[in-house]
Design an enzyme around this catalytic site. Structure first.
Site, PDB file in Angstrom:
ATOM      1  CD  GLU A 102     -25.011  10.360  18.405  1.00  0.00           C
ATOM      2  OE1 GLU A 102     -24.278   9.507  19.096  1.00  0.00           O
ATOM      3  OE2 GLU A 102     -26.166   9.647  17.658  1.00  0.00           O
ATOM      4  CG  HIS A 150     -20.290  10.880  20.123  1.00  0.00           C
ATOM      5  ND1 HIS A 150     -18.742  10.041  19.563  1.00  0.00           N
ATOM      6  CD2 HIS A 150     -21.478  10.683  20.343  1.00  0.00           C
ATOM      7  CE1 HIS A 150     -20.148   9.854  18.633  1.00  0.00           C
ATOM      8  NE2 HIS A 150     -21.197   9.823  19.032  1.00  0.00           N
ATOM      9  CG  HIS A 172     -23.147   5.681  22.176  1.00  0.00           C
ATOM     10  ND1 HIS A 172     -21.967   6.074  22.638  1.00  0.00           N
ATOM     11  CD2 HIS A 172     -23.767   5.823  20.889  1.00  0.00           C
ATOM     12  CE1 HIS A 172     -22.020   7.220  21.607  1.00  0.00           C
ATOM     13  NE2 HIS A 172     -22.398   7.313  21.174  1.00  0.00           N
ATOM     14  NE  ARG A 180      -1.638   4.211  39.026  1.00  0.00           N
ATOM     15  CZ  ARG A 180      -0.757   3.154  38.677  1.00  0.00           C
ATOM     16  NH1 ARG A 180      -0.812   3.250  37.114  1.00  0.00           N
ATOM     17  NH2 ARG A 180      -0.362   2.478  39.315  1.00  0.00           N
ATOM     18  N   GLY A 185     -24.487  -6.937  19.426  1.00  0.00           N
ATOM     19  CA  GLY A 185     -22.845  -8.394  20.011  1.00  0.00           C
ATOM     20  C   GLY A 185     -22.122  -7.019  18.550  1.00  0.00           C
ATOM     21  CB  ILE A 186     -21.267  -4.786  16.238  1.00  0.00           C
ATOM     22  CG1 ILE A 186     -21.948  -6.075  15.872  1.00  0.00           C
ATOM     23  CG2 ILE A 186     -20.547  -4.406  15.708  1.00  0.00           C
ATOM     24  CD1 ILE A 186     -23.128  -5.948  14.444  1.00  0.00           C
ATOM     25  CG  HIS A 187     -22.104  -0.702  18.829  1.00  0.00           C
ATOM     26  ND1 HIS A 187     -23.037  -0.687  17.755  1.00  0.00           N
ATOM     27  CD2 HIS A 187     -22.240   0.599  18.124  1.00  0.00           C
ATOM     28  CE1 HIS A 187     -23.163  -0.037  16.835  1.00  0.00           C
ATOM     29  NE2 HIS A 187     -22.479   1.030  17.389  1.00  0.00           N
ATOM     30  CG  ASP A 234     -26.395   4.790  17.361  1.00  0.00           C
ATOM     31  OD1 ASP A 234     -27.042   5.772  17.293  1.00  0.00           O
ATOM     32  OD2 ASP A 234     -25.057   4.749  17.712  1.00  0.00           O
ATOM     33  CB  ILE A 264     -19.259   0.547  14.714  1.00  0.00           C
ATOM     34  CG1 ILE A 264     -17.856  -0.563  15.194  1.00  0.00           C
ATOM     35  CG2 ILE A 264     -20.379   0.185  14.947  1.00  0.00           C
ATOM     36  CD1 ILE A 264     -18.338  -1.122  16.498  1.00  0.00           C
TER      37      ILE A 264
END
Length: 426
Positions: A149, A220, A241, A252, A276-278, A300, A335
């Site tokens: 990554e 990313h 992700h 647009r 529940g966070i990302h 992740d 995060i």
């Protein structure tokens, strides 16, 4: 964890429900610990004249393929991106992670490296390649190859990846140098690369990456919709992700998310972190409804997965704060990965999306297996597939509703984890 020597050769599961496509089907399942494969029950009994050495009544519980996590940065205090003093020490840390992962129901995964210096890739990648053929049940979870990554990502969408190690590839030799020539060959330990197609000349290098049997994943990235579409035409097959660390959706310019509105042939797979966070639950539901077959749940997870809450050192002298499943860079709200388990993500996804139990399980089994080109081998209960199984119980939580629990884990036909609830040997 017991090895094959203490395992009956032929095990028959009965009184159970199997994940078959989009349904749960009441059917027996036979597995062979000698070959490590799932058997065709009628052929085993009538054609091969095999009889079960052990019959297990599961009391109506679910049998699913072992879960596959295609984005996992570490666990139990071990970080794949941090080399040890010796290869032996690193490999021992890897074995510890593999055993710990297996207890959560993950039987295969892509060990994931965050953006690092070339020296780090040269040192650790040889340990992270696929282990099929040499893997033993007691080893726990199996590597299907590394996920690199970065570091060819956007400085504007780096998340907590260290800015000073990010690179741009003008020539393909820049990629070869970064990861190491021996790590980019025909037997490459790298299975997937996350990169931003708009950085440097990366767009032109996607065909050469995919030609080497490496999956190119867009992530990313500050790519526009047009750039993201161009990357899929070049061979990009995955989005890392979705929604996180990328240009936001705009009416647009839908950005990378707009790929889910492409024709079916062009729509990529996409990773979703359902901790529940990302992501907001509704964002997950929108993506799933747009392209249900492409959704792959990922954790992740960082090395702090499985450790107590607290403040921990990170690789660049900064620190990460762990509070439950939430990981943030100290002093900020950035995060920093996740510490949720994959079964927790499955339960969250099932509740938030309205997906059936089988569909939620497919997002961590059949879908990643298709992405990785492992149909018929992983992520399925078809005969001839690897006998990587999880036995799932179902409970009712007053606050969260129906919850799946990992009661048993079987790897290559051998039981390696058992909470000893509900199964009855006949």
């Amino acid at each position: 964890m017991p090895g094959k020597t203490s395992t009956p050769r032929i095990t028959k599961f009965t009184n159970c429900r199997l994940v078959c496509g989009s349904n749960l089907v009441e059917r027996d399942l036979w597995i062979d610990s000698l070959t490590g494969k799932i058997l065709k029950d009628q052929e085993a009994f009538y054609g091969l004249h095999l009889s079960p050495d052990e019959i297990i009544d599961l009391g109506g519980r679910i049998i699913a393929p072992g879960m596959i996590d295609v984005q996992l940065n570490g666990a139990h205090g071990f970080d794949f991106s941090v080399p040890c003093e010796t290869k032996e020490e690193y490999d021992e840390g890897l074995r510890m992670v593999n055993r710990g992962l297996a207890r959560t129901g993950v039987t295969s995964y892509l060990p994931t490296l965050v953006s690092s210096t070339p020296e780090v890739y040269w040192k650790v990648l040889p340990s992270l390649g696929p282990t099929a053929g040499t893997h033993k049940p007691q080893d726990g979870a199996e590597s299907l190859g590394a996920h690199a990554e970065g570091p060819f990502i956007s400085p504007n969408r780096n998340g907590i990846h260290k800015p000073e190690v990010l690179r741009a590839a003008e020539t393909f030799d820049d990629i070869i140098y970064c990861y190491g020539e021996e790590n980019m060959g025909s037997a490459s330990p790298i299975k997937m690369i996350t990169a931003a197609p708009e950085v440097g000349n990366m767009m032109a290098h996607i065909p050469e990456i995919t030609k080497r049997n490496i999956i190119y994943s867009t992530g990313h990235s500050d790519a526009t919709y047009e750039q993201a579409v161009a990357a899929t035409h070049k061979g990009a097959r995955m989005v890392t992700h979705l929604f996180n660390a990328m240009r936001p959706f705009y009416h647009r310019n839908p950005g990378i998310f707009g790929l889910l509105g492409q024709s079916e042939r062009r729509r990529p797979f996409y990773g979703v972190i359902a901790d529940g966070i990302h992501l907001h639950p509704t964002s997950i539901k929108i993506a799933y409804n747009a392209h249900p077959d492409g959704l792959i749940l990922v954790t992740d997870a960082m090395r702090l997965c499985g450790l107590p809450d607290g403040v921990y050192e990170w690789t660049n002298g900064e620190r990460i704060v762990k509070s439950g499943a939430r990981l943030t860079l100290e002093g900020s709200d950035k995060i920093a990965g996740s510490s949720a388990t994959l079964i927790e993500c499955v339960n969250n996804f099932r509740r938030w999306s309205g997906a059936s139990t089988a569909a939620a399980i497919n997002a961590v089994t059949a879908a990643p297996a298709r992405l990785l080109g492992l149909e018929g081998v992983k992520g399925t209960l078809e005969s001839g597939a690897d006998a990587d199984l999880i036995i799932l119980g179902e409970s009712e939580d007053a606050f969260t509703g129906p919850t799946l629990t990992v009661d048993q884990v079987w790897k290559l036909g051998a039981k390696i984890h058992d909470t000893d609830k509900g199964a009855v040997k006949v």
